[in-house]
Design a protein around this motif. Structure first.
Motif, mmCIF file in Angstrom:
data_model
loop_
_atom_site.group_PDB
_atom_site.id
_atom_site.type_symbol
_atom_site.label_atom_id
_atom_site.label_comp_id
_atom_site.label_asym_id
_atom_site.label_seq_id
_atom_site.Cartn_x
_atom_site.Cartn_y
_atom_site.Cartn_z
ATOM 1 N N GLY A 1 0.574 -1.360 0.172
ATOM 2 C CA GLY A 1 0.240 0.033 -0.286
ATOM 3 C C GLY A 1 0.987 1.243 0.218
ATOM 4 N N ASP A 2 1.798 1.251 -0.187
ATOM 5 C CA ASP A 2 2.807 2.245 -0.138
ATOM 6 C C ASP A 2 3.550 2.575 -1.619
ATOM 7 N N THR A 3 2.258 3.423 -1.994
ATOM 8 C CA THR A 3 2.281 4.172 -3.268
ATOM 9 C C THR A 3 3.625 5.187 -4.018
ATOM 10 N N GLU A 4 4.045 5.646 -2.983
ATOM 11 C CA GLU A 4 4.143 6.782 -3.788
ATOM 12 C C GLU A 4 6.022 6.262 -3.635
ATOM 13 N N ALA A 5 6.445 5.178 -2.339
ATOM 14 C CA ALA A 5 7.344 4.534 -2.905
ATOM 15 C C ALA A 5 8.036 3.482 -3.201
ATOM 16 N N ALA A 6 6.980 2.815 -3.604
ATOM 17 C CA ALA A 6 6.550 2.228 -5.207
ATOM 18 C C ALA A 6 6.783 2.570 -6.445
ATOM 19 N N LEU A 7 6.188 3.633 -6.146
ATOM 20 C CA LEU A 7 6.626 4.691 -8.068
ATOM 21 C C LEU A 7 7.671 5.137 -8.139
ATOM 22 N N ALA A 8 8.303 4.960 -6.784
ATOM 23 C CA ALA A 8 9.752 5.709 -7.103
ATOM 24 C C ALA A 8 10.508 4.309 -7.149
ATOM 25 N N ALA A 9 10.287 3.259 -6.416
ATOM 26 C CA ALA A 9 11.473 1.764 -7.027
ATOM 27 C C ALA A 9 10.972 1.733 -8.712
ATOM 28 N N GLY A 10 10.072 1.506 -8.472
ATOM 29 C CA GLY A 10 9.208 1.095 -10.165
ATOM 30 C C GLY A 10 10.180 1.852 -11.257
ATOM 31 N N SER A 11 9.989 3.381 -10.740
ATOM 32 C CA SER A 11 10.801 3.481 -11.744
ATOM 33 C C SER A 11 12.187 3.759 -12.092
ATOM 34 N N ALA A 12 12.790 3.805 -10.826
ATOM 35 C CA ALA A 12 14.432 3.585 -11.278
ATOM 36 C C ALA A 12 14.351 2.068 -11.267
ATOM 37 N N ALA A 13 13.625 0.926 -11.170
ATOM 38 C CA ALA A 13 13.546 -0.088 -11.846
ATOM 39 C C ALA A 13 14.000 -0.664 -13.254
ATOM 40 N N LEU A 14 12.931 0.652 -14.119
ATOM 41 C CA LEU A 14 12.963 0.662 -15.408
ATOM 42 C C LEU A 14 14.026 1.712 -16.126
ATOM 43 N N GLN A 15 14.183 2.235 -15.190
ATOM 44 C CA GLN A 15 15.167 3.442 -16.114
ATOM 45 C C GLN A 15 16.964 1.948 -15.730
ATOM 46 N N ALA A 16 17.271 1.349 -15.251
ATOM 47 C CA ALA A 16 18.177 0.620 -14.393
ATOM 48 C C ALA A 16 18.507 -0.720 -15.743
ATOM 49 N N ALA A 17 16.679 -1.403 -15.823
ATOM 50 C CA ALA A 17 16.331 -2.394 -16.974
ATOM 51 C C ALA A 17 17.022 -1.857 -17.877
ATOM 52 N N VAL A 18 16.283 -0.644 -18.825
ATOM 53 C CA VAL A 18 16.681 -0.762 -20.112
ATOM 54 C C VAL A 18 18.292 0.035 -20.001
ATOM 55 N N ARG B 1 15.529 -7.873 -20.878
ATOM 56 C CA ARG B 1 14.597 -7.425 -21.604
ATOM 57 C C ARG B 1 13.233 -7.514 -21.131
ATOM 58 N N PRO B 2 13.841 -9.103 -20.418
ATOM 59 C CA PRO B 2 13.042 -9.845 -19.517
ATOM 60 C C PRO B 2 12.871 -8.970 -18.229
ATOM 61 N N VAL B 3 13.460 -8.246 -17.652
ATOM 62 C CA VAL B 3 13.176 -6.525 -16.385
ATOM 63 C C VAL B 3 12.750 -5.743 -16.852
ATOM 64 N N VAL B 4 12.949 -5.615 -17.878
ATOM 65 C CA VAL B 4 12.001 -4.535 -18.874
ATOM 66 C C VAL B 4 10.833 -4.359 -18.734
ATOM 67 N N HIS B 5 10.767 -6.241 -19.474
ATOM 68 C CA HIS B 5 9.146 -6.536 -19.459
ATOM 69 C C HIS B 5 8.063 -6.033 -18.421
ATOM 70 N N HIS B 6 9.289 -6.817 -17.256
ATOM 71 C CA HIS B 6 8.606 -6.892 -16.189
ATOM 72 C C HIS B 6 8.619 -5.397 -15.408
ATOM 73 N N ALA B 7 9.498 -4.812 -14.952
ATOM 74 C CA ALA B 7 8.997 -3.415 -14.697
ATOM 75 C C ALA B 7 8.288 -2.467 -15.105
ATOM 76 N N ALA B 8 8.255 -2.315 -16.321
ATOM 77 C CA ALA B 8 7.341 -1.513 -17.055
ATOM 78 C C ALA B 8 5.589 -2.139 -17.638
ATOM 79 N N PHE C 1 3.130 0.304 -21.122
ATOM 80 C CA PHE C 1 2.493 -1.392 -21.786
ATOM 81 C C PHE C 1 3.144 -0.804 -23.186
ATOM 82 N N THR C 2 3.648 0.033 -23.467
ATOM 83 C CA THR C 2 4.237 0.231 -25.013
ATOM 84 C C THR C 2 5.319 -0.302 -24.540
ATOM 85 N N LEU C 3 6.193 -0.060 -23.401
ATOM 86 C CA LEU C 3 7.463 -0.370 -23.928
ATOM 87 C C LEU C 3 7.579 -1.958 -23.114
ATOM 88 N N ALA C 4 6.932 -2.447 -22.998
ATOM 89 C CA ALA C 4 6.887 -3.336 -22.281
ATOM 90 C C ALA C 4 6.365 -4.204 -23.953
#
Length: 327
Positions: A250-267, A272-279, A299-302
């Protein structure tokens, strides 16, 4: 023991694909174990840019519906010019798709690896009938066919095992979940292993923790991987799982920050599998927050991250279609 079985599967597939003569390999396994087969094929795809892998893991519900899925994956890759006639028999349509993919291979030593590895086989008789014509040495020397069969009702497997041809191979793969869990836990806690090997085991346990609702343990495991000297793709996956755990908590703000960082790091890592998961995860989150444009971009990136994995592409494409239909 699990690693030995996975290494044996990897060696079998790699040797089969590299063999100078074409062939057919039928792997019998459970619905849970097919994940390892698909994962191994995906890894070989990453390591073999000279070859084209056509991996289809969608469930088999019937011959005609399955060929529709196969055709959709080809059209997504090559365009509408490769459409078949829906009125033709399923096997004839499949053979046309196969011929079209072979025709697009560049000149030289390149293979087409056609992997029909359904996550579920709901129509065993239909699958046996559809694959029966494939259980002989391929005429085209560039073709390698990998088929998954259900070991509970193994018609293609038994046919392959009884084949007199050395180019038709049957292999039974078994990796029970309890054996995997015990081995993974041992690897995660073994300081003698290389950091990357430990990190992979820790992240498998973290993923399991999230599925069982043990979010505190999952976050602790992600933090443990973040402290290890491991490749960028593993760091990116740790961030992605951290985002998953935070969102489930339920920590939406922290999830958004971590998810954005994960996607940037995966790209950045080209994982590619991590890009799909994170995106996909970030798309879910941004859609829930009402950020439609951000969700569409995710979703387009995924969808683009897995060009030859129709099952993953379809998941992303379904989310895109649903968003675009909204007023």
């Amino acid at each position: 023991m699990p690693q030995a079985r996975l290494h044996a599967l990897q060696r079998l597939l790699a040797g089969f694909i590299a063999d100078p003569v074409p062939g057919v390999l039928v792997v019998a396994c459970t619905d849970l174990e097919v994940f390892y087969l698909t994962h191994t094929l995906d890894a070989l795809d990453q390591e073999s840019p000279a070859d084209r892998y056509w991996i289809v893991a969608d469930p088999f519900t019937g011959p005609r519906a399955y060929v529709d899925i196969l055709e959709a994956s080809v059209l997504a890759e090559l365009g509408p010019a490769f459409q078949t006639n829906p009125a033709d028999p399923p096997l004839a349509r499949f053979e046309q798709l196969l011929a079209q993919l072979l025709a697009t291979l560049p000149a030289g030593d390149h293979h087409l690896v056609c992997a029909l590895v359904p996550a579920q086989i709901d129509d065993a008789e239909g699958f046996a009938g559809f694959t029966a014509a494939l259980l002989h040495p391929p005429a085209d020397p560039r073709l390698r066919i990998v088929l998954r069969d259900d070991h509970r009702d193994p018609h293609p497997f038994e046919t392959a095992a009884a084949s007199p041809s050395e180019q038709v191979v049957a292999y039974h793969f078994s990796l029970p979940p309890e054996l995997v869990l015990a081995s993974t836990a041992a690897a995660a806690g073994d300081p003698r292993l290389p950091p990357a090997a430990r990190a992979q085991a820790i992240l498998q346990l973290a993923s399991r923790d999230i599925g069982h609702g043990d979010l505190r343990s999952a976050l602790a495991r992600c933090d443990a991987v973040a402290a290890l000297p491991v490749p960028p793709e593993l760091q990116a996956f740790a961030l992605a799982l951290r985002a998953d755990a935070l969102r489930h908590g339920g920590d939406t703000e922290a999830a958004l920050a971590a998810g954005s960082a994960a996607l940037q790091a995966a790209v950045a890592a080209g994982a590619r599998p991590v890009v799909h998961h994170a995106a996909m995860a970030l798309g879910d989150l941004t859609e829930a927050l009402g950020a439609r444009k951000d969700a569409l971009a995710c979703f387009t990136l995924a969808e683009r991250a897995t060009p030859m994995n129709p099952a993953l592409q379809d998941r992303a494409r379904a989310r895109l279609d649903a968003l675009r239909e909204l007023p």
